[in-house]
Design a protein around this motif. Sequence first.
Motif, PDB file in Angstrom:
ATOM      1  N   PRO A 174       0.824  -1.212   0.000  1.00 57.08           N
ATOM      2  CA  PRO A 174       0.000   0.000   0.000  1.00 57.08           C
ATOM      3  C   PRO A 174       0.857   1.260   0.000  1.00 57.08           C
ATOM      4  CG  PRO A 174      -0.805  -1.577   1.614  1.00 57.08           C
ATOM      5  CD  PRO A 174       0.518  -2.093   1.137  1.00 57.08           C
ATOM      6  N   ASP A 194      -3.318   4.362  -1.960  1.00 56.72           N
ATOM      7  CA  ASP A 194      -4.281   3.445  -1.363  1.00 56.72           C
ATOM      8  C   ASP A 194      -4.886   4.042  -0.099  1.00 56.72           C
ATOM      9  OD1 ASP A 194      -3.768   0.929  -3.058  1.00 56.72           O
ATOM     10  OD2 ASP A 194      -1.757   1.534  -2.415  1.00 56.72           O
ATOM     11  N   GLU A 195      -4.150   4.970   0.507  1.00 54.46           N
ATOM     12  CA  GLU A 195      -4.609   5.624   1.738  1.00 54.46           C
ATOM     13  C   GLU A 195      -4.241   7.095   1.683  1.00 54.46           C
ATOM     14  OE1 GLU A 195      -3.405   3.677   5.330  1.00 54.46           O
ATOM     15  OE2 GLU A 195      -3.613   5.474   6.559  1.00 54.46           O
ATOM     16  N   CYS A 217     -10.766  11.840  -7.012  1.00 51.75           N
ATOM     17  CA  CYS A 217     -10.997  10.439  -7.384  1.00 51.75           C
ATOM     18  C   CYS A 217     -12.110  10.338  -8.427  1.00 51.75           C
ATOM     19  CB  CYS A 217     -11.361   9.611  -6.159  1.00 51.75           C
ATOM     20  SG  CYS A 217     -10.024   9.292  -4.993  1.00 51.75           S
ATOM     21  N   ARG A 222     -12.404   7.064 -10.416  1.00 53.83           N
ATOM     22  CA  ARG A 222     -12.118   6.141  -9.318  1.00 53.83           C
ATOM     23  C   ARG A 222     -13.183   6.292  -8.246  1.00 53.83           C
ATOM     24  NH1 ARG A 222      -6.677   6.090  -5.405  1.00 53.83           N
ATOM     25  NH2 ARG A 222      -7.504   4.581  -3.893  1.00 53.83           N
ATOM     26  N   ASP A 223     -13.644   5.181  -7.723  1.00 59.83           N
ATOM     27  CA  ASP A 223     -14.607   5.205  -6.627  1.00 59.83           C
ATOM     28  C   ASP A 223     -13.889   5.652  -5.354  1.00 59.83           C
ATOM     29  OD1 ASP A 223     -16.452   4.758  -4.632  1.00 59.83           O
ATOM     30  OD2 ASP A 223     -16.848   2.669  -5.167  1.00 59.83           O
ATOM     31  N   ALA A 225     -14.599   5.233  -2.467  1.00 60.08           N
ATOM     32  CA  ALA A 225     -14.681   4.188  -1.448  1.00 60.08           C
ATOM     33  C   ALA A 225     -13.487   3.247  -1.503  1.00 60.08           C
ATOM     34  CB  ALA A 225     -15.972   3.402  -1.602  1.00 60.08           C
ATOM     35  N   THR A 226     -12.712   3.292  -2.599  1.00 59.26           N
ATOM     36  CA  THR A 226     -11.514   2.452  -2.691  1.00 59.26           C
ATOM     37  C   THR A 226     -10.324   3.080  -1.960  1.00 59.26           C
ATOM     38  OG1 THR A 226     -10.803   3.435  -4.788  1.00 59.26           O
ATOM     39  CG2 THR A 226     -12.277   1.508  -4.897  1.00 59.26           C
ATOM     40  N   MET A 227     -10.479   4.298  -1.469  1.00 61.61           N
ATOM     41  CA  MET A 227      -9.435   4.972  -0.700  1.00 61.61           C
ATOM     42  C   MET A 227      -9.671   4.726   0.792  1.00 61.61           C
ATOM     43  SD  MET A 227      -6.779   7.148  -1.085  1.00 61.61           S
ATOM     44  CE  MET A 227      -7.067   8.249  -2.492  1.00 61.61           C
ATOM     45  N   THR A 228      -8.591   4.481   1.524  1.00 61.47           N
ATOM     46  CA  THR A 228      -8.658   4.472   2.983  1.00 61.47           C
ATOM     47  C   THR A 228      -8.313   5.875   3.473  1.00 61.47           C
ATOM     48  OG1 THR A 228      -8.044   2.138   3.131  1.00 61.47           O
ATOM     49  CG2 THR A 228      -7.676   3.489   5.089  1.00 61.47           C
TER      50      THR A 228
END
Length: 309
Positions: A174, A194-195, A217, A222-223, A225-228
């Motif tokens: 990540p 990723d975060e 995003c 990009r969704d 929700a795919t990010m932390t």
Amino acid sequence: MELRIFTEPQQGATYDDLLAVARRAEETGFAAFFRSDHYLKMGSVSGEPGPTDAWTTLAGLARDTRSIRLGTLMTAATFRLPGPLAITVAQVDQMSGGRVELGIGTGWYAEEHTAYGIPFPALAERFDRLEEQLAVITGLWETPPGGTFDFAGRHYPVSGSPALPKPVQTPRPPILLGGMGPKRTPRLAARYADEFNLPFASVEDSAAQFARVGAACADLGRDPATMTWSNALVLCCGRDDAEVARRAAAIGREPDELRVNGLAGTPAEIVDKIGRYAETGSQRIYLQVLDLADLDHLDLVAAEVLPKV
């Protein structure tokens, strides 16, 4: 909410000091041990015995711990070339059995660069270099085995790289990006991270910056929700006001100021404030632990805060 431990060893710590904190964090149930990547102390502390290198430290911890995740907040892109950094992180990922995360940023602390002879370009160039570093590092890690990687960069051109070694984690470890930059930071995060992490930001500022990154995003398809989403906040927890005051004094801060700008107070107060960050969408809190000798601090938070968040 996931809680992680975050340390600042440039303020004065040996490897053994960091190992003691990492092992206690692992034993008491924290999800990760992270450290800063700095070569010079900040503020009035002596900084003795001197800095420790972030990735040398994490390589040691990869072998001296068993399950806790390990990473940097944040590796300075000015410190290392992207190809060798990709090799280093992949090797530490192998050494840890796939527990490594790479937080990386432009680098910001000019004095540590002059103190150790490290070039420190202007901010715009540092962002340009960070963007190329991200392209090279992810490209090397994600190149299929047996393939080669090329990158026509201005600062870091790559040609015919065998893109080895490979990390254990697939498609790669990540990557964490962060900061309050209004334009380039959200775009880079949307593309590579990723975060997304915010250091020492208020609840209100966190909500606003998370929204900017989420919009970036969406612009890239990009969704979000795919990010932390995460925050880093200084920790000062005590069973009562006297213990809070003692721990604040040990790190040269005032309890009232820490209650505003960090996570300070009794366990109940800290649980309540974590809940306010959770309402912004934050999913992880990096607890900045500044007194590394106070392992009882970790025990208290593990017992009285961790089960309630």
